[in-house]
Design a protein around this motif. Structure first.
Motif, PDB file in Angstrom:
ATOM      1  N   ARG A 116      -8.906   6.943 -22.541  1.00 20.27           N
ATOM      2  CA  ARG A 116     -10.353   6.707 -22.452  1.00 20.27           C
ATOM      3  C   ARG A 116     -10.760   6.440 -21.006  1.00 20.27           C
ATOM      4  NH1 ARG A 116     -14.343   6.315 -25.512  1.00 20.27           N
ATOM      5  NH2 ARG A 116     -16.181   5.095 -25.044  1.00 20.27           N
ATOM      6  N   LEU A 117      -9.964   5.676 -20.281  1.00 13.78           N
ATOM      7  CA  LEU A 117     -10.260   5.401 -18.881  1.00 13.78           C
ATOM      8  C   LEU A 117     -10.284   6.703 -18.079  1.00 13.78           C
ATOM      9  CD1 LEU A 117     -10.689   3.112 -16.792  1.00 13.78           C
ATOM     10  CD2 LEU A 117      -8.244   3.216 -16.375  1.00 13.78           C
ATOM     11  N   GLU A 118      -9.332   7.589 -18.349  1.00 10.93           N
ATOM     12  CA  GLU A 118      -9.286   8.868 -17.645  1.00 10.93           C
ATOM     13  C   GLU A 118     -10.492   9.741 -17.993  1.00 10.93           C
ATOM     14  OE1 GLU A 118      -6.163  12.499 -16.798  1.00 10.93           O
ATOM     15  OE2 GLU A 118      -5.884  11.276 -18.578  1.00 10.93           O
ATOM     16  N   ILE A 119     -10.879   9.791 -19.270  1.00 12.50           N
ATOM     17  CA  ILE A 119     -12.032  10.598 -19.681  1.00 12.50           C
ATOM     18  C   ILE A 119     -13.314  10.059 -19.068  1.00 12.50           C
ATOM     19  CG2 ILE A 119     -13.479  11.205 -21.670  1.00 12.50           C
ATOM     20  CD1 ILE A 119     -10.887  11.494 -23.278  1.00 12.50           C
ATOM     21  N   LEU A 120     -13.494   8.730 -19.081  1.00 15.10           N
ATOM     22  CA  LEU A 120     -14.690   8.146 -18.473  1.00 15.10           C
ATOM     23  C   LEU A 120     -14.728   8.424 -16.976  1.00 15.10           C
ATOM     24  CD1 LEU A 120     -14.850   4.704 -20.322  1.00 15.10           C
ATOM     25  CD2 LEU A 120     -16.258   6.726 -20.722  1.00 15.10           C
TER      26      LEU A 120
ATOM     27  N   VAL B 248      -9.047   8.834 -11.587  1.00 17.04           N
ATOM     28  CA  VAL B 248      -8.520   7.503 -11.870  1.00 17.04           C
ATOM     29  C   VAL B 248      -7.052   7.371 -11.478  1.00 17.04           C
ATOM     30  CG1 VAL B 248      -8.086   5.827 -13.708  1.00 17.04           C
ATOM     31  CG2 VAL B 248     -10.172   7.172 -13.739  1.00 17.04           C
ATOM     32  N   PHE B 249      -6.250   8.406 -11.724  1.00 17.78           N
ATOM     33  CA  PHE B 249      -4.815   8.326 -11.491  1.00 17.78           C
ATOM     34  C   PHE B 249      -4.374   8.985 -10.192  1.00 17.78           C
ATOM     35  CE2 PHE B 249      -5.074   8.027 -16.191  1.00 17.78           C
ATOM     36  CZ  PHE B 249      -4.657   6.721 -16.282  1.00 17.78           C
ATOM     37  N   ASP B 250      -5.306   9.382  -9.332  1.00 18.74           N
ATOM     38  CA  ASP B 250      -5.007   9.963  -8.018  1.00 18.74           C
ATOM     39  C   ASP B 250      -3.951  11.063  -8.151  1.00 18.74           C
ATOM     40  OD1 ASP B 250      -5.094  10.406  -5.308  1.00 18.74           O
ATOM     41  OD2 ASP B 250      -3.753   8.769  -4.798  1.00 18.74           O
ATOM     42  N   MET B 251      -4.324  12.153  -8.787  1.00 10.15           N
ATOM     43  CA  MET B 251      -3.395  13.231  -9.089  1.00 10.15           C
ATOM     44  C   MET B 251      -3.293  14.282  -7.983  1.00 10.15           C
ATOM     45  SD  MET B 251      -2.123  12.318 -11.931  1.00 10.15           S
ATOM     46  CE  MET B 251      -1.286  13.761 -12.503  1.00 10.15           C
ATOM     47  N   ARG B 252      -3.738  13.944  -6.792  1.00  7.55           N
ATOM     48  CA  ARG B 252      -3.618  14.882  -5.676  1.00  7.55           C
ATOM     49  C   ARG B 252      -2.142  15.081  -5.329  1.00  7.55           C
ATOM     50  NH1 ARG B 252      -6.193  11.958  -1.158  1.00  7.55           N
ATOM     51  NH2 ARG B 252      -5.545  10.222  -2.433  1.00  7.55           N
ATOM     52  N   PRO B 253      -1.770  16.286  -4.877  1.00 12.16           N
ATOM     53  CA  PRO B 253      -0.378  16.492  -4.481  1.00 12.16           C
ATOM     54  C   PRO B 253      -0.045  15.698  -3.213  1.00 12.16           C
ATOM     55  CG  PRO B 253      -1.674  18.478  -4.104  1.00 12.16           C
ATOM     56  CD  PRO B 253      -2.565  17.500  -4.789  1.00 12.16           C
ATOM     57  N   LEU B 254       1.229  15.387  -3.043  1.00 11.07           N
ATOM     58  CA  LEU B 254       1.672  14.669  -1.851  1.00 11.07           C
ATOM     59  C   LEU B 254       1.589  15.577  -0.633  1.00 11.07           C
ATOM     60  CD1 LEU B 254       4.815  12.865  -3.266  1.00 11.07           C
ATOM     61  CD2 LEU B 254       2.554  11.904  -2.878  1.00 11.07           C
ATOM     62  N   ASP B 255       1.589  14.970   0.534  1.00 12.06           N
ATOM     63  CA  ASP B 255       1.532  15.712   1.787  1.00 12.06           C
ATOM     64  C   ASP B 255       2.860  16.429   2.006  1.00 12.06           C
ATOM     65  OD1 ASP B 255       0.954  16.683   4.284  1.00 12.06           O
ATOM     66  OD2 ASP B 255       1.235  14.769   5.310  1.00 12.06           O
ATOM     67  N   ALA B 256       2.850  17.767   1.838  1.00 10.16           N
ATOM     68  CA  ALA B 256       4.075  18.556   2.019  1.00 10.16           C
ATOM     69  C   ALA B 256       4.018  19.375   3.305  1.00 10.16           C
ATOM     70  CB  ALA B 256       4.283  19.471   0.821  1.00 10.16           C
ATOM     71  N   SER B 257       3.065  19.036   4.175  1.00  6.94           N
ATOM     72  CA  SER B 257       2.923  19.810   5.405  1.00  6.94           C
ATOM     73  C   SER B 257       3.834  19.290   6.515  1.00  6.94           C
ATOM     74  CB  SER B 257       1.476  19.759   5.874  1.00  6.94           C
ATOM     75  OG  SER B 257       1.118  18.425   6.210  1.00  6.94           O
ATOM     76  N   ARG B 258       4.450  18.142   6.292  1.00  5.99           N
ATOM     77  CA  ARG B 258       5.296  17.564   7.339  1.00  5.99           C
ATOM     78  C   ARG B 258       6.533  16.945   6.719  1.00  5.99           C
ATOM     79  NH1 ARG B 258       4.951  12.035   7.611  1.00  5.99           N
ATOM     80  NH2 ARG B 258       3.360  11.085   6.305  1.00  5.99           N
ATOM     81  N   LEU B 259       7.514  16.716   7.554  1.00  3.40           N
ATOM     82  CA  LEU B 259       8.747  16.066   7.135  1.00  3.40           C
ATOM     83  C   LEU B 259       8.573  14.563   7.310  1.00  3.40           C
ATOM     84  CD1 LEU B 259      11.729  16.723   6.284  1.00  3.40           C
ATOM     85  CD2 LEU B 259      12.306  16.394   8.677  1.00  3.40           C
ATOM     86  N   GLY B 260       8.753  13.801   6.245  1.00  4.80           N
ATOM     87  CA  GLY B 260       8.650  12.357   6.352  1.00  4.80           C
ATOM     88  C   GLY B 260       9.853  11.777   7.078  1.00  4.80           C
ATOM     89  N   THR B 261       9.604  10.810   7.954  1.00  7.41           N
ATOM     90  CA  THR B 261      10.679  10.140   8.688  1.00  7.41           C
ATOM     91  C   THR B 261      10.654   8.658   8.331  1.00  7.41           C
ATOM     92  OG1 THR B 261       9.261   9.694  10.587  1.00  7.41           O
ATOM     93  CG2 THR B 261      10.482  11.784  10.596  1.00  7.41           C
ATOM     94  N   LEU B 262      11.676   7.927   8.759  1.00 13.63           N
ATOM     95  CA  LEU B 262      11.685   6.492   8.490  1.00 13.63           C
ATOM     96  C   LEU B 262      10.523   5.790   9.183  1.00 13.63           C
ATOM     97  CD1 LEU B 262      15.480   5.696   8.614  1.00 13.63           C
ATOM     98  CD2 LEU B 262      13.971   5.558   6.643  1.00 13.63           C
ATOM     99  N   SER B 263      10.134   6.261  10.374  1.00 16.14           N
ATOM    100  CA  SER B 263       9.019   5.630  11.080  1.00 16.14           C
ATOM    101  C   SER B 263       7.669   6.120  10.568  1.00 16.14           C
ATOM    102  CB  SER B 263       9.125   5.904  12.583  1.00 16.14           C
ATOM    103  OG  SER B 263       9.115   7.298  12.818  1.00 16.14           O
ATOM    104  N   ASN B 264       7.624   7.297   9.948  1.00 25.43           N
ATOM    105  CA  ASN B 264       6.376   7.850   9.431  1.00 25.43           C
ATOM    106  C   ASN B 264       6.660   8.562   8.097  1.00 25.43           C
ATOM    107  OD1 ASN B 264       3.752   8.685   9.172  1.00 25.43           O
ATOM    108  ND2 ASN B 264       3.918  10.333  10.668  1.00 25.43           N
ATOM    109  N   PRO B 265       6.918   7.782   7.010  1.00 24.57           N
ATOM    110  CA  PRO B 265       7.275   8.402   5.727  1.00 24.57           C
ATOM    111  C   PRO B 265       6.047   8.990   5.022  1.00 24.57           C
ATOM    112  CG  PRO B 265       7.166   6.034   5.480  1.00 24.57           C
ATOM    113  CD  PRO B 265       6.934   6.322   6.940  1.00 24.57           C
ATOM    114  N   VAL B 266       6.303   9.859   4.061  1.00 26.17           N
ATOM    115  CA  VAL B 266       5.249  10.361   3.189  1.00 26.17           C
ATOM    116  C   VAL B 266       4.957   9.253   2.186  1.00 26.17           C
ATOM    117  CG1 VAL B 266       4.637  12.107   1.480  1.00 26.17           C
ATOM    118  CG2 VAL B 266       6.010  12.748   3.464  1.00 26.17           C
TER     119      VAL B 266
END
Length: 183
Positions: free
Chosen positions: A73-77, A85-103
């Motif tokens: 119901r929360l998702e439909i509203l 509501v659930f932030d279903m965007r894909p993750l950032d796959a344009s770069r390689l995540g590092t320990l200092s700058n992770p995805v």
């Protein structure tokens, strides 16, 4: 005899018209608008009790808005008001995540799984990485991209035991055997 057989064959092949034809009016589904006074908007949801639908009037088939409850119901509203509501965007796959700058992987729960497909995207098969609040950083063993879980849920969780008192220890992974100077 031949005439009888051919008459029977013709009778079997003949299209039989129904005795009573249905009109389009009787086969169409009637969809009445739900009065706005019964349906709360997503901004009006304050407690768990607000996530119960009003139900359908007697003798009618309920719509998803009328019968859904809980997270559905929360998702439909949210979708009705163009809120993801659930932030279903894909993750950032344009770069390689590092320990200092992770995805960053946002999560409202205690654990979150993320599927890595490599950098650039789709350069290897999906490898699922599990992150928890206790171990928020994971590295893909195939491409080396680093993912970090960003916890966005409630800070006080009275129901979570964190594994204490039951003799449960988190299993070791390859990350436990890497020398600290390599991190």
């Amino acid at each position: 005899m031949l005439l009888q057989r051919s008459a029977l064959a013709i009778a079997r092949r003949a299209a039989v018209a129904p005795a009573v034809r249905r009109s389009l009016a009787t086969s169409a589904v009637r969809r009445d608008a739900v009065p706005d006074s019964k349906i709360k908007g997503i901004k009006e949801v304050k407690t768990v009790d607000d996530l119960f639908g009003p139900g359908a009037p007697a003798g009618t088939v309920p719509t998803d808005v009328e019968q859904s409850t809980g997270l559905e119901r929360l998702e439909i509203l949210g979708k009705m008001e163009s809120v993801d509501v659930f932030d279903m965007r894909p993750l950032d796959a344009s770069r390689l995540g590092t320990l200092s700058n992770p995805v960053l992987v946002r999560s409202a729960g205690e654990e979150q799984f993320a599927g890595c497909t490599g950098v650039p995207a789709d350069s290897h098969n999906v490898i699922w990485l599990g992150m928890t609040r206790e171990r928020p950083v994971e590295r893909c063993p195939e491409c080396g991209s680093v993912y970090k879980m960003e916890y966005v849920g409630p800070q006080e969780d009275h129901h979570h035991d964190h594994g204490h008192g039951h003799g449960w220890k988190e299993p070791k992974t390859m990350a436990d055997y890497v020398k600290p100077e390599y991190w």
